[in-house]
Design an enzyme around this catalytic site. Structure first.
Site, PDB file in Angstrom:
ATOM      1  N   GLY A  90       0.767  -1.236   0.000  1.00 27.13           N
ATOM      2  CA  GLY A  90       0.000   0.000   0.000  1.00 27.13           C
ATOM      3  C   GLY A  90       0.797   1.285   0.000  1.00 27.13           C
ATOM      4  O   GLY A  90       0.321   2.317  -0.461  1.00 27.13           O
TER       5      GLY A  90
ATOM      6  N   ASP B 139       0.604   3.125   4.620  1.00 24.08           N
ATOM      7  CA  ASP B 139      -0.399   3.825   3.822  1.00 24.08           C
ATOM      8  C   ASP B 139      -1.522   4.358   4.709  1.00 24.08           C
ATOM      9  O   ASP B 139      -1.883   5.524   4.646  1.00 24.08           O
ATOM     10  CB  ASP B 139      -0.952   2.942   2.686  1.00 24.08           C
ATOM     11  CG  ASP B 139      -1.479   1.588   3.170  1.00 24.08           C
ATOM     12  OD1 ASP B 139      -1.334   1.256   4.358  1.00 24.08           O
ATOM     13  OD2 ASP B 139      -2.039   0.849   2.337  1.00 24.08           O
TER      14      ASP B 139
ATOM     15  N   ASP C  87      -5.756   1.757  10.317  1.00 17.99           N
ATOM     16  CA  ASP C  87      -7.179   1.491  10.500  1.00 17.99           C
ATOM     17  C   ASP C  87      -7.359   0.978  11.928  1.00 17.99           C
ATOM     18  O   ASP C  87      -7.505   1.772  12.866  1.00 17.99           O
ATOM     19  CB  ASP C  87      -7.626   0.488   9.429  1.00 17.99           C
ATOM     20  CG  ASP C  87      -9.123   0.220   9.421  1.00 17.99           C
ATOM     21  OD1 ASP C  87      -9.816   0.720  10.320  1.00 17.99           O
ATOM     22  OD2 ASP C  87      -9.597  -0.484   8.525  1.00 17.99           O
TER      23      ASP C  87
ATOM     24  N   LYS D  74      -7.217   6.681  10.351  1.00 15.28           N
ATOM     25  CA  LYS D  74      -8.665   6.713  10.583  1.00 15.28           C
ATOM     26  C   LYS D  74      -9.027   7.067  12.023  1.00 15.28           C
ATOM     27  O   LYS D  74     -10.204   7.315  12.326  1.00 15.28           O
ATOM     28  CB  LYS D  74      -9.289   5.367  10.198  1.00 15.28           C
ATOM     29  CG  LYS D  74      -9.324   5.116   8.695  1.00 15.28           C
ATOM     30  CD  LYS D  74     -10.166   3.905   8.333  1.00 15.28           C
ATOM     31  CE  LYS D  74     -10.160   3.650   6.837  1.00 15.28           C
ATOM     32  NZ  LYS D  74     -10.808   2.360   6.497  1.00 15.28           N
TER      33      LYS D  74
ATOM     34  N   PHE E 296     -14.090   3.103   3.348  1.00 15.27           N
ATOM     35  CA  PHE E 296     -13.054   2.329   2.673  1.00 15.27           C
ATOM     36  C   PHE E 296     -12.466   3.150   1.548  1.00 15.27           C
ATOM     37  O   PHE E 296     -13.170   3.562   0.624  1.00 15.27           O
ATOM     38  CB  PHE E 296     -13.577   0.984   2.152  1.00 15.27           C
ATOM     39  CG  PHE E 296     -12.445   0.041   1.889  1.00 15.27           C
ATOM     40  CD1 PHE E 296     -11.913  -0.724   2.915  1.00 15.27           C
ATOM     41  CD2 PHE E 296     -11.874  -0.030   0.633  1.00 15.27           C
ATOM     42  CE1 PHE E 296     -10.820  -1.559   2.690  1.00 15.27           C
ATOM     43  CE2 PHE E 296     -10.779  -0.862   0.401  1.00 15.27           C
ATOM     44  CZ  PHE E 296     -10.251  -1.626   1.434  1.00 15.27           C
TER      45      PHE E 296
ATOM     46  N   ASP F 114      -5.658  -0.258  -2.113  1.00 13.65           N
ATOM     47  CA  ASP F 114      -6.405  -1.134  -3.003  1.00 13.65           C
ATOM     48  C   ASP F 114      -7.684  -1.656  -2.374  1.00 13.65           C
ATOM     49  O   ASP F 114      -7.885  -1.601  -1.159  1.00 13.65           O
ATOM     50  CB  ASP F 114      -5.549  -2.360  -3.364  1.00 13.65           C
ATOM     51  CG  ASP F 114      -5.455  -3.353  -2.204  1.00 13.65           C
ATOM     52  OD1 ASP F 114      -5.065  -2.925  -1.097  1.00 13.65           O
ATOM     53  OD2 ASP F 114      -5.815  -4.534  -2.393  1.00 13.65           O
TER      54      ASP F 114
ATOM     55  N   ARG G 284      -5.099   0.738  -7.134  1.00 15.68           N
ATOM     56  CA  ARG G 284      -3.862   1.292  -6.567  1.00 15.68           C
ATOM     57  C   ARG G 284      -3.306   2.425  -7.410  1.00 15.68           C
ATOM     58  O   ARG G 284      -2.661   3.326  -6.897  1.00 15.68           O
ATOM     59  CB  ARG G 284      -2.783   0.206  -6.457  1.00 15.68           C
ATOM     60  CG  ARG G 284      -3.048  -0.880  -5.430  1.00 15.68           C
ATOM     61  CD  ARG G 284      -1.764  -1.688  -5.171  1.00 15.68           C
ATOM     62  NE  ARG G 284      -2.014  -2.945  -4.493  1.00 15.68           N
ATOM     63  CZ  ARG G 284      -2.135  -3.088  -3.168  1.00 15.68           C
ATOM     64  NH1 ARG G 284      -2.047  -2.044  -2.374  1.00 15.68           N
ATOM     65  NH2 ARG G 284      -2.348  -4.271  -2.635  1.00 15.68           N
TER      66      ARG G 284
HETATM   67  P1  IMP Z   1      -4.937  -2.117  10.346  1.00 17.32           P
HETATM   68  O1  IMP Z   1      -4.023  -3.264  10.715  1.00 17.32           O
HETATM   69  O2  IMP Z   1      -6.379  -2.402  10.627  1.00 17.32           O
HETATM   70  O3  IMP Z   1      -4.493  -0.783  10.903  1.00 17.32           O
HETATM   71  O4  IMP Z   1      -4.926  -2.030   8.767  1.00 17.32           O
HETATM   72  C1  IMP Z   1      -3.799  -1.670   8.091  1.00 17.32           C
HETATM   73  C2  IMP Z   1      -3.831  -2.121   6.642  1.00 17.32           C
HETATM   74  O5  IMP Z   1      -5.137  -2.500   6.178  1.00 17.32           O
HETATM   75  C3  IMP Z   1      -3.392  -0.980   5.780  1.00 17.32           C
HETATM   76  O6  IMP Z   1      -2.000  -0.980   5.624  1.00 17.32           O
HETATM   77  C4  IMP Z   1      -4.121  -1.256   4.491  1.00 17.32           C
HETATM   78  O7  IMP Z   1      -3.358  -2.129   3.692  1.00 17.32           O
HETATM   79  C5  IMP Z   1      -5.385  -1.948   4.909  1.00 17.32           C
HETATM   80  N1  IMP Z   1      -6.494  -0.975   4.997  1.00 17.32           N
HETATM   81  C6  IMP Z   1      -7.101  -0.509   6.117  1.00 17.32           C
HETATM   82  N2  IMP Z   1      -8.068   0.372   5.817  1.00 17.32           N
HETATM   83  C7  IMP Z   1      -8.078   0.484   4.467  1.00 17.32           C
HETATM   84  C8  IMP Z   1      -8.848   1.276   3.527  1.00 17.32           C
HETATM   85  O8  IMP Z   1      -9.741   2.084   3.863  1.00 17.32           O
HETATM   86  N3  IMP Z   1      -8.538   1.104   2.216  1.00 17.32           N
HETATM   87  C9  IMP Z   1      -7.568   0.261   1.774  1.00 17.32           C
HETATM   88  N4  IMP Z   1      -6.822  -0.473   2.616  1.00 17.32           N
HETATM   89  C10 IMP Z   1      -7.071  -0.375   3.944  1.00 17.32           C
HETATM   90 MG    MG Z   2      -1.172  -2.156   3.776  1.00 16.06          MG
END
Ligand code: IMP
Ligand code: MG
Length: 184
Positions: free
Chosen positions: A55, A111, A114, A142, A163, A170, A176
């Site tokens: 990402g 990137d 979340d 976020k 999202f 992606d 992407r």
């Molecule tokens: P986390 O572990 O929940 O913080 O998620 C991190 C990863 O999930 C990021 O590096 C992204 O690859 C993917 N991700 C989380 N939210 C989104 C989104 O809104 N769009 C695209 N990818 C996301």
């Molecule tokens: Mg990622």
């Protein structure tokens, strides 16, 4: 690249809710962050910028060109056991620049933050290797994560709880290459 029809064509015909960040505001923010990052590290100390794939690839490519100081670039590929869209379980490093981390200033490029699960599992692995410093720069945040093992020192933009795709992000490997960040 501005009419609804042109945008929809780039999205492969998929309807797009809205453009959240356009190329110009992304470029302005990336330039400002690059300047701040360059100023944050002593000029004579080594800086290793590590992008979390996939990402971060576009963000990292733009960002390092705005960091006016010597630096090295590498990448990490992390995979969650089990796959799917829910981050759970443990983290496996598929590509890992292990040897380079000890004693260096490491700047991790993500990137989007979340749930924070990816980072919360990755940061202890990197810290255990004794970097001189470890900081995090995320393009998007976020602000949903409860507690992060490492709070990002630099955040491009606070992101809505939607999202997002484009500029490296992606949905099932699509979108992407969009030059803007959109909500699906
Ligand atoms: P986390 O572990 O929940 O913080 O998620 C991190 C990863 O999930 C990021 O590096 C992204 O690859 C993917 N991700 C989380 N939210 C989104 C989104 O809104 N769009 C695209 N990818 C996301
Ligand atoms: Mg990622």
């Amino acid at each position: 690249m501005n009419t609804a029809a042109e945008i929809q064509a780039r999205m492969g015909g998929q309807p797009l809710r809205r453009i959240v960040f356009d190329p110009e505001e992304i470029a302005r923010r990336v330039e400002a962050m690059g300047r701040e990052i360059a100023a944050a590290y002593p000029a004579d100390e080594e800086l290793l910028v590590i992008g979390l794939l996939k990402g971060s690839f576009i963000f990292l490519a733009d960002l390092v060109r705005q960091i006016e100081r010597p630096l090295h670039v590498d990448f990490l590929v992390a995979a969650s056991y089990g796959g799917g869209t829910v981050s759970s379980g443990s983290l496996r490093l598929v590509y890992d620049p292990e040897a380079q981390i000890g004693g260096r200033h490491v700047l991790l490029i993500e990137d989007i933050i979340d749930s924070g699960n990816t980072l919360n599992r990755l940061v202890p692995i990197l810290r255990s290797r004794g970097p001189r410093s470890l900081e995090l720069c995320a393009l998007l945040h976020k602000r949903l994560a409860g507690s992060l093992t490492l709070e990002p020192r630099w955040v491009g933009f606070d992101a809505p709880p939607e999202f997002l795709v484009g500029y490296g992000l992606d949905h099932s490997e699509n979108f992407r290459s969009l030059p803007f960040i959109a909500s699906l």
